[in-house]
Design a protein around this motif. Structure first.
Motif, PDB file in Angstrom:
ATOM      1  N   PHE A  57      56.664 104.333 -62.121  1.00 29.13           N
ATOM      2  CA  PHE A  57      56.199 103.766 -60.706  1.00 29.13           C
ATOM      3  C   PHE A  57      57.190 102.308 -60.667  1.00 29.13           C
ATOM      4  CE2 PHE A  57      52.381 105.924 -61.221  1.00 29.13           C
ATOM      5  CZ  PHE A  57      52.672 106.964 -60.138  1.00 29.13           C
ATOM      6  N   GLY A  58      57.872 101.767 -61.925  1.00 30.81           N
ATOM      7  CA  GLY A  58      58.857 100.603 -61.632  1.00 30.81           C
ATOM      8  C   GLY A  58      59.882 101.155 -62.150  1.00 30.81           C
ATOM      9  N   GLN A  59      61.070 100.486 -61.705  1.00 30.45           N
ATOM     10  CA  GLN A  59      62.415 101.038 -61.845  1.00 30.45           C
ATOM     11  C   GLN A  59      63.273  99.662 -62.203  1.00 30.45           C
ATOM     12  OE1 GLN A  59      64.304 103.950 -62.206  1.00 30.45           O
ATOM     13  NE2 GLN A  59      66.149 102.610 -62.160  1.00 30.45           N
ATOM     14  N   THR A  60      64.214  99.934 -63.271  1.00 27.82           N
ATOM     15  CA  THR A  60      65.210  98.752 -63.641  1.00 27.82           C
ATOM     16  C   THR A  60      66.208  98.603 -62.587  1.00 27.82           C
ATOM     17  OG1 THR A  60      64.612  99.377 -65.840  1.00 27.82           O
ATOM     18  CG2 THR A  60      66.481  97.895 -65.638  1.00 27.82           C
ATOM     19  N   TYR A  61      66.380  97.229 -62.224  1.00 33.22           N
ATOM     20  CA  TYR A  61      67.469  97.064 -61.462  1.00 33.22           C
ATOM     21  C   TYR A  61      68.264  95.863 -61.999  1.00 33.22           C
ATOM     22  CZ  TYR A  61      65.798  99.564 -57.316  1.00 33.22           C
ATOM     23  OH  TYR A  61      65.484 100.497 -56.581  1.00 33.22           O
ATOM     24  N   LEU A  62      69.639  95.898 -61.878  1.00 26.23           N
ATOM     25  CA  LEU A  62      70.434  94.883 -62.414  1.00 26.23           C
ATOM     26  C   LEU A  62      70.983  94.030 -61.130  1.00 26.23           C
ATOM     27  CD1 LEU A  62      72.409  97.081 -64.930  1.00 26.23           C
ATOM     28  CD2 LEU A  62      70.219  95.854 -65.417  1.00 26.23           C
TER      29      LEU A  62
END
Lengths: 435, 348
Positions: A57-62
């Motif tokens: 439910f979380g996603q990594t963003y840069l």
């Protein structure tokens, strides 16, 4: 003599008392143990699903500095100078913006193969996001903005700790260089985990970070809509006729036996039947929720008929007799008195049947709903898939990031099932009358 | 409250039931077939859907045989346009196709897939020969005492098969017979290993049936475990059981290189280059077949072919190689790309 007999019986009873109490206690303990072991298994199942899946439910963003350079994008200004041509905005090279931003972030990377590695930090979905941004607000062209871009699934796995950074380089998928880049970004606080809205809105994708259950949820929705619209009226009408109007003879007995039998038929059989009748004979399209709904209707009908008949049986005969006694016709008696009282039970049965249909995947295999479908279906003729099938497809995918997504999709499916069963219980609590 | 006077439900039912006559046209490509090719075709389809003006193709994973059956059922929008295959189409299938009016088929070979025999990272590396694989996994093997006779497989541990291996019980998890991976493994590993034994090799000519039975039948006494189609499950089981080996496609090894490692076969490790140049013995070609009659009727088929056969997709550094496909050599790629472009017919 009588007295002595009595004394003897009491003695006997007293002597066996301890044993009988112990038996009673043992039985209760066994019962408790059964309940607790059942609960333990359920907890274990939920525990493993939730612990595997919550991270999806979380996603990594840069965070990168994107410079919306019109030249790099290749957009052409309009004649009057106020804005850009729409077609060039749509076709602009947004990937080049991401690549330029990565090169600016890591100026020391030069060789072609290293650059390739560097570019793979960001998901292939990021350029599309930039395109959407520009299309909704063309004024940002020419400006430079600090934006959060969606990271590749491998990076996501490293940041979430599923790929161990400590082990030797040869033993993991992500090489040292990439991990060094991630750590560099982490030091600048340019790595963050955000809520994964794509997971709920997107259709399927082969890039785990872009894959979502939105398409499957819509597919399930259309399929269940067809199922409900068809099976509830047919099931209720059949139950009413059989219970209230049909004569009791060999034929109705035969029908009853058949209905009970159908409820126990393995669902794959309905799938085969659906393929033969709806697709091969009636020429309906493969993979469409319409056919899926029809097949699931066949499957849920027996459940609904049986539940509806039980609900009708539970209405006391006095209600019927009273209605008939004051001169109501049989139809009036059923429609105005019996049915309203039986309806909550029928609805409960229908909801439980729907919940069953929601979790079904085997019959859909035969009618082509086990398929890779990217576009979210917009109607009952569009190719689509359903939630359990999506889970099945992801469980079979090689990419590591699909493991957590599979569990997350299971969590969503369980939530829907829980909600449906909750509604069924509430309906029963609220409306059911006991006599 | 009279529920019979409410025509809404009934009307809705009628509306749904009466609209069943449609599907006269289709504006998306339908693809069926092998589950091994599925991960590659889906990537191409997704890219194609994003970059072209056409809809994203719909891809069903039906297995090679099932796919060809659907594909060959006829010409028309209700039949699929493309089928994926993890083996070449058979002459009998082509005939069947022609009987149903599917006379022109375009064959596209997309690359190679290696089949690996993997075990846990914590276990020792094996260096198998194909003959040892055959001896360990076949139902009947040559009697070590009496030459020229087959006996039920007596080997319990790897050491029994070949003293060079550790004394670990033989426990291999592999795909079921419905899987294309199983077909390929049996053909490429078992049969080749079996041919290393002279008297069985001689049988190939004299008694083809007995040869097939001897070479293609896997053990059923528990040493070979049919683990289902889900390769992720096999990987998980290998991690928990370091004594076990598993058979699956190269892409799963690549994705799980931190958990499992591939065994060497004939001294060659299952690595990208070795599979690409053909040194690794257990590798097979992957194909897809296009119905020529549908090109032009269903929009986008030729564009889809172009996307699939472009260097950025199936080239040495294309996005398919990122997903684990082993590309063909350049001249072979050129040949198939040209065939696809010119819509050349399949030649058996």
């Amino acid at each position: 003599m009588n007295k002595s007999m009595q004394g003897k019986t009491i003695e006997q009873v007293n002597a066996s008392l301890a044993r009988r109490y112990a038996k009673d206690r043992r039985f209760r303990r066994l019962g408790l143990a059964a309940i607790f072991s059942g609960l333990a298994f359920v907890l274990m199942l939920f525990g493993s699903i939730v612990s595997n899946g919550y991270s999806a439910f979380g996603q990594t963003y840069l965070r990168l500095n994107i410079n919306f350079d019109p030249q790099l994008l290749g957009v052409a200004p309009l004649q009057n100078g106020a804005g850009y041509e729409l077609k060039t905005l749509q076709q602009g090279d947004y990937g080049a913006l991401v690549k330029a931003a990565l090169r600016a972030e890591f100026p020391e990377v030069k060789s072609r193969s290293d650059l390739r590695e560097l570019y793979s930090l960001i998901s292939s979905g990021a350029p599309r996001d930039l395109q959407q941004m520009v299309l909704s607000n063309p004024a940002i062209i020419g400006s430079s903005q600090s934006l959060w871009l969606i990271a590749d699934d491998d990076i996501d796995m490293v940041v979430k700790g599923y790929i161990n950074r400590k082990v030797a380089e040869s033993e993991r998928r992500v090489n040292d260089q990439k991990i060094a880049w991630i750590e560099q970004l982490e030091a600048k606080a340019a790595v963050a985990r955000q809520f994964n809205t794509r997971f709920f809105t997107n259709g399927d994708s082969r890039e785990p970070e872009l894959a979502g259950i939105g398409g499957a949820i819509m597919g399930s929705f259309y399929t269940l809509l067809i199922t409900l619209v068809l099976s509830f009226p047919i099931g209720v009408s059949a139950a009413i006729y059989l219970e209230e109007f049909a004569p009791r003879n060999r034929w109705t007995d035969l029908i009853e036996v058949n209905i009970n039998n159908l409820a126990a038929v393995p669902s794959i059989v309905f799938g085969l039947l659906g393929m033969a009748v709806f697709i091969n004979f009636m020429q309906m399209p493969r993979s469409a929720p319409l056919v899926g709904g029809l097949v699931l209707t066949l499957m849920t009908l027996p459940t609904i008929i049986i539940a509806s008949r039980a609900a009708l049986k539970a209405v006391p005969p006095s209600i019927r007799e009273a209605a008939l006694g004051i001169g109501a016709s049989k139809l009036q008696m059923v429609g105005q008195h019996v049915l309203p009282l039986a309806l909550p039970g029928m609805l409960t049965g229908a909801i439980i049947g729907m919940a069953q249909a929601l979790g079904e995947s085997a019959p859909l295999l035969m009618i082509g709903m086990v398929a890779f479908i990217v576009d979210v279906p917009a109607g009952i003729y569009d190719p689509s898939t359903v939630l359990p099938v999506q889970i099945f497809l992801w469980a079979d995918s090689p990419e590591r990031a699909f493991v957590e997504r599979t569990s997350a999709a299971i969590m969503v499916l369980l939530l829907f099932l829980l909600l449906m069963n909750l509604v069924a219980i509430l309906l029963r609590r609220r409306f059911e009358r006991r006599w | 409250m009279n529920l019979f006077n409410r025509p809404t439900l009934l009307a809705l039912t009628m509306a749904v039931a009466s609209s069943s006559v449609m599907a006269a046209s289709r504006d998306y490509i339908t693809i069926v077939g092998s589950s091994t090719v599925y991960p590659f075709t889906t990537v191409v389809a997704e890219t194609f859907g994003k970059q072209s003006k056409f809809k994203t193709p719909k891809i069903e994973s039906t297995g090679t045989g099932g796919g060809v059956k659907l594909f060959c059922a006829g010409v028309g929008v209700e039949h699929p346009d493309i089928t994926n295959a993890s083996r070449r189409i058979k002459a009998s299938e082509v005939e069947k196709c022609a009987e149903n009016g599917v006379k022109e088929i375009i064959e596209v070979k997309i690359g190679y897939d290696g089949i690996v025999i993997a075990n846990s990272k914590s276990a020792p590396v094996y260096n198998f020969t194909l003959k040892d694989i055959y001896l360990a996994l076949a139902k009947d093997v040559p009697d070590p005492q009496a030459a020229g006779k087959l006996i039920p497989n007596p080997y319990k541990t790897w050491k029994d098969v070949n003293p060079a291996y550790p004394a670990v019980a033989i426990e291999v998890m592999g795909p079921p017979p419905t899987s294309g991976t199983r077909d390929a493994f049996v053909e490429l590993a078992m049969e080749e290993g079996c041919k290393k034994i002279d008297f069985i090799k001689a049988m190939e000519k004299s008694d083809g049936k007995a040869f097939k039975a001897a070479c293609h039948t896997m053990r059923e006494d528990g040493a070979f475990i049919e683990a289902g189609e889900n390769d992720n499950l096999i990987v998980q089981k290998l991690v928990t059981n370091p004594n076990a080996l598993g058979i699956f496609g190269y892409s799963f090894l690549e994705q799980n290189s931190d958990k499992v490692k591939g065994s060497l076969v004939n001294g060659v490790a299952p690595e990208f280059e070795a599979i690409a140049n053909g040194n690794y013995p257990v590798s097979r070609a992957l194909f897809f077949y296009v119905k020529k009659a549908h090109v032009g009727t269903i929009p986008g088929i030729d564009d889809f072919l172009q996307e699939f056969t472009s260097e950025k997709a199936w080239g040495d550094e294309g996005y398919l190689s990122d997903k684990g496909l082993i590309p063909m050599p350049k001249d072979e790629r050129m040949k198939y790309a040209d065939d696809a472009k010119a819509l050349n017919n399949l030649k058996m």
